[in-house]
Design a protein around this motif. Structure first.
Motif, PDB file in Angstrom:
ATOM      1  N   ARG A  15       7.511  -1.447  -2.829  1.00 14.44           N
ATOM      2  CA  ARG A  15       6.096  -1.492  -2.423  1.00 14.44           C
ATOM      3  C   ARG A  15       5.389  -0.199  -2.807  1.00 14.44           C
ATOM      4  O   ARG A  15       4.261  -0.227  -3.302  1.00 14.44           O
ATOM      5  CB  ARG A  15       5.974  -1.737  -0.921  1.00 14.44           C
ATOM      6  N   ARG A  16       6.047   0.935  -2.587  1.00 20.93           N
ATOM      7  CA  ARG A  16       5.453   2.217  -2.969  1.00 20.93           C
ATOM      8  C   ARG A  16       5.241   2.302  -4.478  1.00 20.93           C
ATOM      9  O   ARG A  16       4.213   2.803  -4.953  1.00 20.93           O
ATOM     10  CB  ARG A  16       6.308   3.387  -2.478  1.00 20.93           C
ATOM     11  N   ARG A  45      -9.603  -0.449   3.959  1.00 23.19           N
ATOM     12  CA  ARG A  45      -8.272  -0.048   4.440  1.00 23.19           C
ATOM     13  C   ARG A  45      -7.163  -0.833   3.754  1.00 23.19           C
ATOM     14  O   ARG A  45      -6.074  -0.314   3.553  1.00 23.19           O
ATOM     15  CB  ARG A  45      -8.178  -0.205   5.951  1.00 23.19           C
ATOM     16  N   THR A  46      -7.457  -2.074   3.403  1.00 25.73           N
ATOM     17  CA  THR A  46      -6.441  -2.879   2.730  1.00 25.73           C
ATOM     18  C   THR A  46      -6.049  -2.249   1.408  1.00 25.73           C
ATOM     19  O   THR A  46      -4.857  -2.140   1.092  1.00 25.73           O
ATOM     20  CB  THR A  46      -6.941  -4.318   2.516  1.00 25.73           C
ATOM     21  N   GLN A  48      -6.331   0.883   0.626  1.00 22.49           N
ATOM     22  CA  GLN A  48      -5.612   2.112   0.953  1.00 22.49           C
ATOM     23  C   GLN A  48      -4.167   1.798   1.330  1.00 22.49           C
ATOM     24  O   GLN A  48      -3.243   2.513   0.919  1.00 22.49           O
ATOM     25  CB  GLN A  48      -6.320   2.846   2.091  1.00 22.49           C
ATOM     26  N   TYR A  49      -3.963   0.724   2.093  1.00 24.11           N
ATOM     27  CA  TYR A  49      -2.606   0.309   2.461  1.00 24.11           C
ATOM     28  C   TYR A  49      -1.802  -0.078   1.223  1.00 24.11           C
ATOM     29  O   TYR A  49      -0.628   0.273   1.098  1.00 24.11           O
ATOM     30  CB  TYR A  49      -2.630  -0.866   3.427  1.00 24.11           C
ATOM     31  N   ALA A  52      -0.733   2.860  -0.660  1.00 25.55           N
ATOM     32  CA  ALA A  52       0.250   3.626   0.110  1.00 25.55           C
ATOM     33  C   ALA A  52       1.597   2.906   0.203  1.00 25.55           C
ATOM     34  O   ALA A  52       2.557   3.444   0.758  1.00 25.55           O
ATOM     35  CB  ALA A  52      -0.286   3.899   1.513  1.00 25.55           C
ATOM     36  N   GLN A  54       2.153  -0.218   1.634  1.00 23.98           N
ATOM     37  CA  GLN A  54       2.332  -1.020   2.840  1.00 23.98           C
ATOM     38  C   GLN A  54       2.456  -2.511   2.489  1.00 23.98           C
ATOM     39  O   GLN A  54       2.152  -2.925   1.379  1.00 23.98           O
ATOM     40  CB  GLN A  54       1.141  -0.814   3.784  1.00 23.98           C
ATOM     41  N   GLU A  55       2.862  -3.297   3.451  1.00 24.33           N
ATOM     42  CA  GLU A  55       3.009  -4.747   3.291  1.00 24.33           C
ATOM     43  C   GLU A  55       1.635  -5.380   3.102  1.00 24.33           C
ATOM     44  O   GLU A  55       0.702  -5.086   3.847  1.00 24.33           O
ATOM     45  CB  GLU A  55       3.660  -5.326   4.557  1.00 24.33           C
ATOM     46  N   VAL A  56       1.491  -6.217   2.071  1.00 30.06           N
ATOM     47  CA  VAL A  56       0.227  -6.904   1.821  1.00 30.06           C
ATOM     48  C   VAL A  56       0.494  -8.338   1.368  1.00 30.06           C
ATOM     49  O   VAL A  56       1.604  -8.673   0.964  1.00 30.06           O
ATOM     50  CB  VAL A  56      -0.631  -6.192   0.747  1.00 30.06           C
TER      51      VAL A  56
END
Length: 77
Positions: A15-16, A45-46, A48-49, A52, A54-56
């Motif tokens: 993910r990263r 924010r999505t 940004q996630y 970063a 994060q899970e999407v």
């Protein structure tokens, strides 16, 4: 067929890496996060996630790939 590793750190690592590729492509195209999240019609924010690691949702990745005009497999690595 491969067995899954005993722990799930490999998922976070992938993910990263995806987030980094998206960020790199956005910067390469000289686009701001604001431009991308607005064009993709996702929350700030999505994005940004995503960058970063994060899970999407898959649909979110598809939207970003479309806006960046990059095939999703290229962003996935």
């Amino acid at each position: 067929m491969r067995d899954l590793p005993d722990d799930e750190t490999w998922i976070a690592d992938r993910r990263r890496a995806i987030g980094a590729r998206i960020r790199e492509e956005r910067i390469r195209q000289n686009l701001t996060q604001d431009q991308v999240w607005q064009a993709a019609r996702i929350d700030r924010r999505t994005l940004q996630y995503v960058e970063a690691g994060q899970e999407v949702k898959l649909s979110t990745l598809l939207r970003i790939a479309h806006v960046l005009d990059v095939p999703l497999p290229d962003l996935m690595g």
